[in-house]
Design an enzyme around this catalytic site. Structure first.
Site, PDB file in Angstrom:
ATOM      1  N   ASP A 479       0.959  -1.169  -0.076  1.00 28.53           N
ATOM      2  CA  ASP A 479      -0.035  -0.061  -0.166  1.00 28.53           C
ATOM      3  C   ASP A 479       0.976   0.999  -0.006  1.00 28.53           C
ATOM      4  OD1 ASP A 479      -2.057   1.320   0.192  1.00 28.53           O
ATOM      5  OD2 ASP A 479      -3.165   0.589   1.586  1.00 28.53           O
ATOM      6  N   ASP A 549     -10.973   2.105  -2.993  1.00 30.91           N
ATOM      7  CA  ASP A 549     -11.537   2.023  -1.599  1.00 30.91           C
ATOM      8  C   ASP A 549     -13.010   1.668  -1.538  1.00 30.91           C
ATOM      9  OD1 ASP A 549      -9.086   1.486  -0.438  1.00 30.91           O
ATOM     10  OD2 ASP A 549      -8.978   3.486   0.617  1.00 30.91           O
TER      11      ASP A 549
HETATM   12  C1  GLA Z   1      -5.607   2.100   2.261  1.00 33.36           C
HETATM   13  C2  GLA Z   1      -6.355   0.924   1.077  1.00 33.36           C
HETATM   14  C3  GLA Z   1      -7.094   0.191   1.990  1.00 33.36           C
HETATM   15  C4  GLA Z   1      -6.651  -0.563   3.458  1.00 33.36           C
HETATM   16  C5  GLA Z   1      -6.010   0.878   4.328  1.00 33.36           C
HETATM   17  C6  GLA Z   1      -5.501   0.442   5.444  1.00 33.36           C
HETATM   18  O1  GLA Z   1      -6.643   3.005   2.405  1.00 33.36           O
HETATM   19  O2  GLA Z   1      -6.690   1.382   0.324  1.00 33.36           O
HETATM   20  O3  GLA Z   1      -7.672  -0.895   1.312  1.00 33.36           O
HETATM   21  O4  GLA Z   1      -5.442  -1.293   3.121  1.00 33.36           O
HETATM   22  O5  GLA Z   1      -5.321   1.648   3.636  1.00 33.36           O
HETATM   23  O6  GLA Z   1      -4.950   1.572   6.321  1.00 33.36           O
END
Ligand code: GLA
Length: 743
Positions: A479, A549
């Site tokens: 990420d 997300d």
């Molecule tokens: C980001 C990712 C999510 C999740 C969060 C965790 O927003 O896109 O899918 O993994 O971080 O903090």
């Protein structure tokens, strides 16, 4: 060979199955003049006319009384700076005296089978049978700067790639202030432009606008993580639609700052440039040093946008993505993020794993919160060791228990970041990107690590490797949750600070390559606050990227349509989540959420221990549908039939096998209306002469694939259409399957 040089005419011709690209060498200086890019040509007779040589003293070597006005309209292969071409430059070189000018002429060229690698950069590849390359070397004798313009033409897909190597063969240092990868001059044939825009949770909405006199640019300046714009541009005729009209598509294989611009000049010509964004960019080149620009992938389609899309899907699946998972079904996963956020321990995770396994789910992915002192998103990034207070017995215990259930295990990391409240930051505050003397701006309470520095990269990867070696971890979600700001590196000289953005990206690529070298069988999924870094550069390392997300099925229709404009369906991370949806609060049927997620890698992001009877019945059926049809979705040809983004009523797309003997049709009715008849939708890309049996795929019944009893001619379904009964209710989705029959 599909690349030729015609000595007498001084012409280069690059061919792909259905396109040709032509340029030539003209004038005493040996200017590279762009002549043609479009449908394949058999003959080049008369093509020099397109350069208007007679009008141009610089090319005709006629008197040079008014050279300047011609320089400003000449169609060139690579536009330079400072010497009278006032359209967008592609390169800017500043010498030690502070002057900025470049005037390169042809020196030599080579044509070879295959394709050179780009040092440190992701790029397309192919065998000697699949691709040929042309490298043209040009030089400015006044300052010693050499350009190697690189072209590669594929034989199995209508794609040509471009990149440039800049070499300083002069005596002093020079500063590269701009180095685009692509410059393309064309006649303006009344074009529109398509670009992708959005925001966090609302990525890659398609925007089409008319190109007028002047410049239209799309740009990313956030260092990589960018939901607002995308390194892609298409220029297309006003009348181009899904199935007809001219389309030129340009996609940038890079994960940092970018600029893509289309400029219509006073003479109605069009110049497209694409490359690293010049803002905050400066690269020092001492004598003998060289700089490689990333690659632009371009395609031309005379058959509308649909064919552009399929060209990108084909070239990325066959010539960019490398994972051992690329052509296999990915394990159906459950990710705990939306199910638990930070509130979990090993018992809760094991309970989720057990219930998920009983439904047919094959892998558990433990998201953010398993490491250091990470109880919320304010701390601990950089401390990549297991939090045994939360996970008693550590990962060894958890993973072995999950493996015992017959499930794989995957883990989340955010390796490029550090929280001020972390052991790592306390030990190495200078490892964060920052301007000395200023307090850096935080985002999500974190700073960006200066991964342009080798010692920083090595220290992080050492921690990551240690964790991955400690248990049987078969998947990683990488990420990246904030943009770069407050640019400063403690390791760079003052006249090299402008290199930081690009060095950061090179550092990122090196880290991901090291990860794959160490764990060649790892399934890597990239992510950046959802789809903030969903680009071809990252696809070179990971066969899938988290698309957004926002997991709401209706929002996803638009996000996935925009993403699939360029990227294969097999690369789009897509999960079923709970309702009301956590981001938009919408309630949609579980079957619709399943159908929309099927278009991507497919998985779940919720707490399966909270399932009621409906979920317990339907989820195993959805997984069965995934197993039955994923081969078509992953490897097939994608056709957009109707876009909810445009019509605001319904969405429809189709995926055909390459052999055209099977097809899936996904239909989602967004809002129902009173007193409307069934809807007729025209299918695409099937065999007109074939007959297809029509099935409905439904998770509402035990019999998942139901014969409708309809036998339909390929010609009828493409020219007439199929009739789709309107479902009763909003947000309802239907899935059809067509199979050729030889009865
Ligand atoms: C980001 C990712 C999510 C999740 C969060 C965790 O927003 O896109 O899918 O993994 O971080 O903090």
């Amino acid at each position: 060979m599909n690349i030729q040089y015609f000595e007498q005419e001084k012409l280069f011709k690059l061919d792909t199955p259905k396109t040709s690209y032509v340029f030539g060498i003209a004038g005493k200086r040996g200017y590279l003049v762009h002549l043609y890019y479009g449908p394949r040509l058999d003959s080049l007779q008369g093509i020099w006319d397109l350069a208007r040589v007679g009008e141009n003293p610089a090319l005709a070597d006629a008197n040079t009384k008014d050279e300047l006005s011609y320089v400003d309209c000449m169609p060139v292969e690579y536009s330079t700076d400072g010497l009278g071409d006032f359209r967008e430059s592609s390169i800017c070189v500043q010498d030690e005296g502070g002057h900025r000018a470049l005037d390169c002429g042809y020196v030599s060229h080579e044509i070879l089978r295959g394709k050179e690698k780009l040092p440190g950069l992701p790029a397309t590849f192919g065998t000697e049978e699949e691709v040929s390359s042309l490298i043209v070397t040009c030089k400015d004798p006044d300052n010693g700067v050499v350009l190697r313009l690189k072209y590669s033409a594929f034989q199995d897909v209508d794609v040509i790639t471009r990149s440039v190597e800049v070499i300083n063969e002069g005596e002093g240092s020079v500063y590269l202030k701009k180095a685009m990868s692509l410059s393309l001059d064309m006649d303006n044939r009344e074009f529109d432009a398509i670009t992708l825009h959005g925001s966090w949770g609302r990525e890659k909405h398609i925007l089409r606008r008319k190109l007028e006199l002047g410049s239209y640019r799309t740009e990313g300046k956030k260092g990589g993580n960018c939901h607002q714009a995308h390194p892609f541009l298409a220029v297309l005729s006003h009348n181009a639609d899904e199935t007809s009209g001219e389309v030129y598509g340009f996609s940038f294989v890079y994960s940092g700052n970018f600029l893509a611009q289309a400029e219509v000049s006073q003479f109605n010509s069009l110049r497209v440039v694409m490359g690293i964004h010049p803002e905050q960019f400066s690269w020092k080149m001492s004598t003998g040093e060289s700089f490689h620009t990333p690659e632009v992938v371009m395609t031309y389609s005379a058959e509308g946008l649909g064919q552009m899309t399929r060209n990108f899907h084909d070239v990325y699946r066959s010539h960019l993505m490398r994972s051992p998972y690329l052509h296999t079904k990915r394990p159906v996963l459950i990710n705990n993020w939306e199910g638990t956020y930070f509130d979990f321990d090993e018992k809760k995770i094991l309970n989720i794993a057990k219930s998920a396994r009983s439904l047919g789910i094959e892998m558990l992915v433990l998201d953010d919160g398993w490491f250091g002192n990470r109880f919320d998103d304010n701390r601990a990034l950089g401390d990549w060791y297991v939090n045994t207070e939360k996970l008693k017995g550590g990962l060894e215990y958890l993973v072995s228990e999950i493996n015992k259930l017959g499930m794989k295990f995957g883990l989340w990391f955010e390796p490029e970041m550090v929280c001020p409240d972390s052991d790592l930051y306390r030990a190495h505050p200078d490892w964060a990107i920052q301007i000395p003397g200023r307090v850096g701006r935080r985002a999500r309470n974190q700073y960006v690590l200066d991964i342009s520095r080798k010692e920083v990269r090595d220290a992080i990867m050492e921690q990551v490797f240690k964790v991955l070696h400690s248990a049987n971890i078969e998947y990683v979600k990488w990420d990246m949750n904030r943009p770069l700001s407050d640019l400063g590196s403690f390791a760079l000289e003052s006249d090299r600070q402008g290199e930081l953005y690009h060095r950061y990206v090179l550092g990122l690529y090196e880290m991901q390559e090291a990860l794959l070298q160490e764990f060649p069988n790892l399934l890597l999924e990239n992510c950046s606050s959802g789809g903030g870094r969903f680009d071809p550069g990252m696809l070179y390392f990971s066969p899938q990227i988290w698309t957004s997300d926002d997991t709401d099925a209706i929002e996803r229709l638009s996000i996935q349509e925009g993403t699939a404009l360029i990227y294969p369906l097999s690369s789009m991370g897509a999960h079923v989540s709970v309702c009301p949806n956590h981001i938009v609060g919408r309630v949609t049927p579980l079957s619709t959420r399943g159908n929309v997620a099927l278009t991507g890698t497919f998985g779940y992001e919720l707490d399966t221990t909270k399932f009621g009877e409906e979920e317990i019945t339907i989820v195993p059926r959805q997984i069965e549908v995934y197993h039955r049809f994923n081969d078509i979705i992953r490897e097939g040809d994608y056709y957009r039939i109707a876009s909810y983004q445009k019509n605001k009523e319904y969405d429809c797309y189709q995926v055909n096998t390459k052999k055209k003997d099977k097809a899936l049709v996904f239909f989602t009715q967004v809002l129902n209306e009173a007193n409307q008849k069934s809807r007729i939708v025209k299918l695409q890309g099937l065999k007109p002469e074939a007959a297809y049996r029509l099935y409905q795929v439904t998770v509402e019944d035990e019999e998942i694939v139901k014969d409708t009893g309809k036998l339909l001619s390929g010609q009828v379904v493409m020219q007439g259409g199929i009739s789709i009964d309107r479902p009763w209710g909003d947000f309802k989705s239907l899935l059809y399957y067509l199979e050729e029959t030889i009865d």
